[in-house]
Design a protein around this motif. Structure first.
Motif, mmCIF file in Angstrom:
data_model
loop_
_atom_site.group_PDB
_atom_site.id
_atom_site.type_symbol
_atom_site.label_atom_id
_atom_site.label_comp_id
_atom_site.label_asym_id
_atom_site.label_seq_id
_atom_site.Cartn_x
_atom_site.Cartn_y
_atom_site.Cartn_z
ATOM 1 N N PHE A 1 0.844 -1.188 0.000
ATOM 2 C CA PHE A 1 0.000 0.000 0.000
ATOM 3 C C PHE A 1 0.885 1.245 0.000
ATOM 4 O O PHE A 1 1.972 1.242 0.590
ATOM 5 C CB PHE A 1 -0.876 0.055 1.257
ATOM 6 C CG PHE A 1 -2.054 -0.864 1.223
ATOM 7 C CD1 PHE A 1 -2.898 -0.904 0.126
ATOM 8 C CD2 PHE A 1 -2.345 -1.677 2.308
ATOM 9 C CE1 PHE A 1 -3.994 -1.757 0.104
ATOM 10 C CE2 PHE A 1 -3.429 -2.525 2.298
ATOM 11 C CZ PHE A 1 -4.254 -2.560 1.186
ATOM 12 N N THR B 1 -2.517 -0.552 -4.693
ATOM 13 C CA THR B 1 -1.447 -1.539 -4.508
ATOM 14 C C THR B 1 -0.735 -1.765 -5.831
ATOM 15 O O THR B 1 -1.257 -1.436 -6.901
ATOM 16 C CB THR B 1 -1.995 -2.898 -4.028
ATOM 17 O OG1 THR B 1 -2.758 -3.490 -5.073
ATOM 18 C CG2 THR B 1 -2.838 -2.750 -2.783
ATOM 19 N N LYS C 1 -2.429 5.200 3.162
ATOM 20 C CA LYS C 1 -2.856 4.432 4.334
ATOM 21 C C LYS C 1 -2.990 5.341 5.549
ATOM 22 O O LYS C 1 -3.971 5.270 6.307
ATOM 23 C CB LYS C 1 -1.861 3.312 4.607
ATOM 24 C CG LYS C 1 -2.247 2.411 5.765
ATOM 25 C CD LYS C 1 -1.247 1.281 5.913
ATOM 26 C CE LYS C 1 -1.544 0.457 7.150
ATOM 27 N NZ LYS C 1 -0.554 -0.615 7.352
ATOM 28 N N GLU C 2 -2.008 6.200 5.767
ATOM 29 C CA GLU C 2 -2.065 7.121 6.907
ATOM 30 C C GLU C 2 -3.274 8.039 6.811
ATOM 31 O O GLU C 2 -3.927 8.339 7.808
ATOM 32 C CB GLU C 2 -0.771 7.936 6.976
ATOM 33 C CG GLU C 2 0.444 7.099 7.381
ATOM 34 C CD GLU C 2 1.751 7.870 7.250
ATOM 35 O OE1 GLU C 2 1.709 9.030 6.778
ATOM 36 O OE2 GLU C 2 2.807 7.310 7.602
ATOM 37 N N GLN D 1 2.039 4.334 1.580
ATOM 38 C CA GLN D 1 2.012 4.651 3.004
ATOM 39 C C GLN D 1 1.227 5.926 3.301
ATOM 40 O O GLN D 1 0.490 5.998 4.282
ATOM 41 C CB GLN D 1 3.440 4.776 3.547
ATOM 42 C CG GLN D 1 3.528 4.872 5.059
ATOM 43 C CD GLN D 1 2.942 3.658 5.784
ATOM 44 O OE1 GLN D 1 2.982 2.542 5.268
ATOM 45 N NE2 GLN D 1 2.386 3.875 6.952
ATOM 46 N N ARG E 1 -6.834 -5.135 -2.100
ATOM 47 C CA ARG E 1 -8.076 -4.362 -2.052
ATOM 48 C C ARG E 1 -9.066 -4.999 -3.005
ATOM 49 O O ARG E 1 -8.701 -5.601 -4.016
ATOM 50 C CB ARG E 1 -7.826 -2.912 -2.434
ATOM 51 C CG ARG E 1 -7.363 -2.752 -3.866
ATOM 52 C CD ARG E 1 -7.293 -1.315 -4.281
ATOM 53 N NE ARG E 1 -7.044 -1.227 -5.717
ATOM 54 C CZ ARG E 1 -7.373 -0.183 -6.465
ATOM 55 N NH1 ARG E 1 -7.977 0.845 -5.919
ATOM 56 N NH2 ARG E 1 -7.107 -0.167 -7.747
ATOM 57 N N ILE F 1 -9.197 -2.076 6.444
ATOM 58 C CA ILE F 1 -9.429 -0.649 6.172
ATOM 59 C C ILE F 1 -10.566 -0.502 5.174
ATOM 60 O O ILE F 1 -10.597 -1.182 4.140
ATOM 61 C CB ILE F 1 -8.146 0.013 5.618
ATOM 62 C CG1 ILE F 1 -7.006 -0.126 6.641
ATOM 63 C CG2 ILE F 1 -8.385 1.481 5.289
ATOM 64 C CD1 ILE F 1 -5.649 0.254 6.103
ATOM 65 N N LEU G 1 -7.415 1.125 -1.256
ATOM 66 C CA LEU G 1 -6.084 1.728 -1.270
ATOM 67 C C LEU G 1 -5.295 1.134 -2.434
ATOM 68 O O LEU G 1 -5.393 -0.057 -2.723
ATOM 69 C CB LEU G 1 -5.344 1.452 0.039
ATOM 70 C CG LEU G 1 -5.984 2.000 1.323
ATOM 71 C CD1 LEU G 1 -5.088 1.707 2.516
ATOM 72 C CD2 LEU G 1 -6.239 3.490 1.211
ATOM 73 N N ASP H 1 -4.433 -5.283 4.953
ATOM 74 C CA ASP H 1 -2.975 -5.287 5.103
ATOM 75 C C ASP H 1 -2.603 -6.580 5.816
ATOM 76 O O ASP H 1 -2.715 -6.693 7.038
ATOM 77 C CB ASP H 1 -2.497 -4.068 5.892
ATOM 78 C CG ASP H 1 -0.981 -3.897 5.817
ATOM 79 O OD1 ASP H 1 -0.289 -4.938 5.728
ATOM 80 O OD2 ASP H 1 -0.490 -2.758 5.855
ATOM 81 N N SER I 1 -9.938 -2.875 2.049
ATOM 82 C CA SER I 1 -8.506 -3.091 1.876
ATOM 83 C C SER I 1 -7.969 -3.886 3.058
ATOM 84 O O SER I 1 -8.327 -3.614 4.206
ATOM 85 C CB SER I 1 -7.761 -1.750 1.767
ATOM 86 O OG SER I 1 -8.168 -1.032 0.617
ATOM 87 N N ALA J 1 -0.608 -6.656 0.611
ATOM 88 C CA ALA J 1 -1.700 -5.689 0.576
ATOM 89 C C ALA J 1 -2.681 -6.093 -0.506
ATOM 90 O O ALA J 1 -2.285 -6.497 -1.603
ATOM 91 C CB ALA J 1 -1.151 -4.293 0.292
#
Length: 966
Positions: free
Chosen positions: A391, A530, A396-397, A393, A418, A524, A528, A517, A515, A416
């Motif tokens: 993903f 990938t 993701k954050e 980063q 989705r 999530i 996201l 991880d 998504s 990762a």
């Protein structure tokens, strides 16, 4: 007998210890001692050994009284080197008290800084430093840290903030300031008074005597070895509880004395990429905890020269010297006090798998380390980082900040993924066919879900552990998986999933984007981005050329060096030609387990399989099996051809038959139409086949004995496929494996069927192919009677998933609640379904190796359970003298590297032993008297089975193998 040394001093260019004493001094203490010895500027101090930690716990959490005079003596030596005394009201020495295990456990244990301050010494520090604000800021930090670490002052309610943070926030708010640095001396005095008042309100005492502070802090740091986060970290990383931590007491140096001071953390190479560039951060006028805690935004190490040009040059020299000396990437902490540089710590730097591989290869090519050292330098599990999609980063954050992190489960399939949420395997396949990416979410998965699992980008389950069905298939297929996510609740009728969360439940419906991880277990909401890893693009997709993929180049070089070093072969667990192709790309030297049951869920196969199961006589069964024969033959031909000329071990049908049957009305009606039976009779037949404990019921060789025609059909499919390929000039090597054998008679029954079928097929085709027949050792009785069974079996393969399950008496699919309780109570430290239990299951394996090879010295032995991809288990298999390990295709690089490391460490140990006088041979091993010397094929124990004449082996002479471990 001389008393063991318990305290090691360092400083002033001298040290009692060195980096060779890491097990005693911990990583921190050994690093400080070594730096002091080679002339790196370190503040002086002393280290109390890990053995004292053991003594501390043995005595009920108290320091040995005899240790106190030794601490006083070591402290006096430090005082002499610094020129200050602990507790001196005019010119006080302040010290830090830090933990240090033999392996790095960053942030898991506790530290106390600025120790030695009280109402008198703070005034002396203010005068000496000519900086009252610095003195009182250090005092308020000490009170808060001592209150937290030593006195155990935590929030009274889980919703509350840390009590000392609340006091600091209250003062800043009352003065209308934002940063700590804006607080003046008077405000800091008031904060200290408030902190001491809070300590007293809680019924605690902050000692005024600095020596009492020191002894209490040492005890607290030893206690932190068993705090909740340290225990969890040890469990996750397989660190033994008995190792303990050392405690280092060191003179404080201060980066918060003014603009001519500072603090920082740096790596000698980039820990994310492995690039040979100085990497780190620093703060001006700050203590080290400020960098770690993120209280202020630090600056990049590249900007250090603009503030401290001379210090930057010194630090660059330190960087080069430490990396040359340790021959590894280092993580260092430093402080600049009034324009003078001090290095407070050096340790092997934590790094990503990408960085680990690049740094190891580049150091070897530069001549800093040897190729074998490069192989030993990389943790096998780190190779996963190079293979998994990732993903972004930042994305993701952002998702986490937006509240889209829904839940966490067990990270069973790294990477990762989705996709759109679906709840049924057939619909996952249908959605995939129309071009959709999907995530398959279920309470739990079963073999019947295999097509949907193949279609999905990843799996999400509410139940199951790290060796559950979903986890096993994820690793075999290279899929992302999060399992055992207890926050999930499914309503299949409504086609929705509810996620329980602290902020309220969230409902996700079929088609919603999700998504996963699989490296962290995070779930999530939303999609996201990938992308495949560079290594996968080269190996599997051919989307990039090796010359344009430096990460692949380093990966391939490292594994090439590993292959030169290892003895164990590495095979794959694979059931389909495409999985075999992946296995070959990743370096497999054969298939160690082809699970034929997975084949029956392919297109057009489940119908005849179900017809066979509900058949009520042999004639009906044979009619259904005749439909399955060409389908199985095609599957075997594809796998044998993809893996040629390497061996392919095919396991005959293993799971209980009811797993293949439909349990819904529509499925039963369809089966009734296909067989000409009534729906009621199909429903009755399904009920008849149900078992209360199918894992130890009517499955494996027991099915083949009850219905020999099943084994006959599978054997015919194997040998016909092999003969067809042999006619094409393809060199094939099938090995037939009979599962769940606990007695030789079971194996002999199935051998008769296999050999008779082979003879017929060879006669029909006018040619023969090389083949072997062996068994899985997965029943404890099979291990105990291995000497007898080896009279018939040409090879053994340990099925450690079932062997562990049956030895422990715990279901591997329902182990989650048991493990959670056992971890909490310290009964288990590692999951026996992830890493082989050496002293229990391992002893059964050792017995089987010894007794099997005592009967048949050239007996080929491997392992095909999921433990075959676990690095620690691979090492154990090497020690046992096994010939190969077999694991999921995507774990093959990990197994190759782990096998090489086991061989290299064995060679190093052998050289070390040869350099010492041989010790007297022990009389006992593993608690049992061993009769006779160890033979070339393994040690022989007392056995009632006489070694028969060795049966001829179709494959000819085997290479020599070392003895099992001593």
């Amino acid at each position: 007998m001389a008393k063991a040394k318990r305290i090691y001093a360092f400083g002033g260019g001298k040290a009692d210890g060195s980096m060779e004493l890491k097990n005693l001094l911990g990583g921190k203490g050994a690093g400080l001692a070594e730096m002091s010895r080679i002339g790196i500027p370190v503040p002086p101090g002393f280290t109390i050994t890990t053995e004292v930690c053991t003594e501390f716990y043995r005595s009920g959490g108290k320091l040995p009284k005899s240790l106190v005079p030794e601490i006083r003596a070591a402290l006096a030596q430090t005082e002499k080197l610094v020129g200050r005394r602990l507790g001196d009201p005019k010119d006080p020495l302040l010290v830090s008290v830090r933990s240090g295990a033999r392996v790095s456990m960053p942030g898991m244990m506790d530290t106390v800084l600025n120790l030695g301050l009280n109402d008198r010494t703070v005034e002396g520090l203010a005068v000496r430093s000519r900086n009252p604000r610095f003195a009182w800021d250090s005092y308020r930090r000490f009170c808060a840290m001592f209150g937290d670490v030593v006195l155990g002052m935590k929030p009274e309610k889980k919703e509350d903030r840390d009590p000392f943070e609340q006091i600091l926030a209250w003062k800043k708010q009352s003065l209308g300031v934002k940063d700590d640095s804006e607080l003046g001396v008077e405000a800091l005095r008031e904060i200290v008074a408030a902190e001491k008042a809070e300590i007293a309100r809680r019924g605690k005492v902050l000692p005024e005597d600095p020596m009492a502070q020191l002894l209490a802090a040492v005890e607290a740091v030893f206690r932190s070895w068993d705090n909740e986060r340290a225990v969890a970290y040890r469990q996750l990383n397989g660190i033994p509880a008995e190792w303990g931590t050392a405690v280092t007491v060191q003179a404080m140096v201060f980066g918060n004395l003014g603009d001519d001071s500072g603090t920082g953390v740096a790596f000698t190479r980039d820990p994310a990429t492995g690039e040979n560039a100085f990497y780190g951060e620093f703060l001006v006028n700050a203590q080290g905890e400020d960098v770690v805690a993120g209280i202020r935004t630090p600056q990049k190490i590249a900007e250090l020269a603009a503030h401290f040009p001379d210090i930057a040059r010194q630090l660059e020299k330190v960087r080069a010297r430490l990396e040359r000396h340790y021959r590894d990437m280092q993580d260092i902490e430093f402080t600049i006090e009034a324009g003078k540089l001090y290095v407070l710590q050096t340790r092997s730097g934590k790094r990503t798998g990408i960085a680990a591989v690049r740094a190891a290869v580049e150091m070897a090519e530069a001549g800093l380390i040897k190729k074998d050292e490069a192989v030993l330098r990389v943790e096998p599990g780190a190779l996963d980082h190079l293979l998994r999609p990732v993903f972004d980063q930042h994305a993701k954050e952002k998702a986490v900040a937006e509240g889209r992190l829904l839940a966490k489960g067990l990270p069973a399939g790294p990477g990762a993924a989705r996709g759109r949420l679906v709840f049924f395997a057939d619909e996952a396949a249908a959605w995939k066919e129309r071009g959709e990416k999907v995530i398959l979410a279920r309470h739990e998965t079963s073999p019947e879900d295999i097509r949907g699992m193949a279609a999905a980008e990843g799996f999400l389950t509410a139940f199951g552990g790290m060796t559950s069905h979903a986890a096993l298939v994820a690793r075999q297929m290279g899929k992302v998986a999060v399992v055992g996510c207890g926050a999930l609740d499914f309503d299949y009728n409504a086609r929705q999933m509810t996620v329980a969360a602290a902020g309220g439940s969230r409902v996700l419906k079929e088609g919603d984007w999700l998504s996963l991880d699989g490296s962290t277990g995070e779930v999530i909401e939303g999609a996201l981005e990938t992308s495949p890893s560079e290594v996968v693009q080269v190996l599997l997709e051919r989307a990039r050329k090796p010359a344009d993929a430096p990460l692949y180049r380093d990966f391939a070089k490292l594994l090439g060096w590993a292959d030169q070093a290892r003895r164990l072969d590495v095979r794959a667990n694979a059931d389909q030609p495409d999985q075999a192709a992946v296995a070959v790309a990743f370096g497999a030297k054969g298939i160690g387990l082809c699970r034929t049951e997975h084949m029956f869920f392919g297109e057009g196969k489940i119908g005849p399989m179900r017809e066979m199961i509900v058949a009520e006589n042999e004639a009906e069964r044979r009619a259904a099996l005749a439909k399955l024969l060409p389908l199985q033959r095609a599957d075997f031909a594809g796998i044998l051809k993809a893996m040629a000329p390497n061996p392919v071990v095919v396991r005959t049908l293993d799971p209980p038959l009811h797993e293949f049957l439909p349990h819904d009305a529509e499925g039963m009606a369809e089966l009734a139409r296909a067989t000409g039976k009534t729906v009621d009779r199909i429903r009755e037949r399904v009920a008849e086949l149900r078992e209360s404990n199918p894992m130890i019921g009517h499955r494996g060789c027991r099915l083949g004995i009850s219905y020999p025609e099943i084994t006959e059909m599978q054997a015919r499919a194997i040998f016909e496929a092999a003969c067809d390929l042999a006619k094409e000039g393809v060199h094939v090597h099938p090995e037939v494996m009979i599962p769940l054998v606990g007695t030789r008679k079971e194996l002999d029954h199935q051998l008769e069927v296999v050999h008779a079928t082979a003879a017929k097929v060879f006669a029909e085709n006018g040619r023969k192919v090389r083949y072997e027949v062996g068994t899985m050792i997965e029943v404890p009785r099979g291990a105990l009677r291995a000497g007898d069974i080896a009279q018939s079996a040409q090879f053994f393969s340990f099925g450690t998933n079932d062997l562990t399950q049956m030895t422990y008496g715990i279901s591997r699919d329902d182990v989650g609640p048991v493990l959670a309780s056992y971890y909490a109570k310290g009964i288990y430290e590692v999951d026996p379904f992830v890493t082989i239990d050496r002293v229990g299951v391992g002893q059964l394996m050792e017995l089987a190796v010894e007794r099997g090879r005592a009967t048949r010295p050239d007996l080929e032995i491997g392992i095909c359970g999921e433990h075959g991809g676990d690095p620690a288990s691979v090492v154990f298999c090497h020690e046992l003298g096994l010939d190969y390990v077999s694991c999921s295709p995507w774990r093959i690089p990990i197994a190759r590297l782990a096998a090489a490391q086991a061989a290299l460490r064995e060679r190093a140990a052998r050289k070390a032993a040869e350099a010492r006088p041989a010790p007297r041979a022990p009389a006992h091993r593993n608690g049992a008297v061993v009769n006779g010397a160890r033979a070339a094929g393994g040690a022989r124990r007392n056995s009632a089975v006489a070694a028969p004449a060795k049966a001829p082996r179709a494959g000819g002479t085997k290479r020599a193998r070392p003895s099992p471990r001593a």
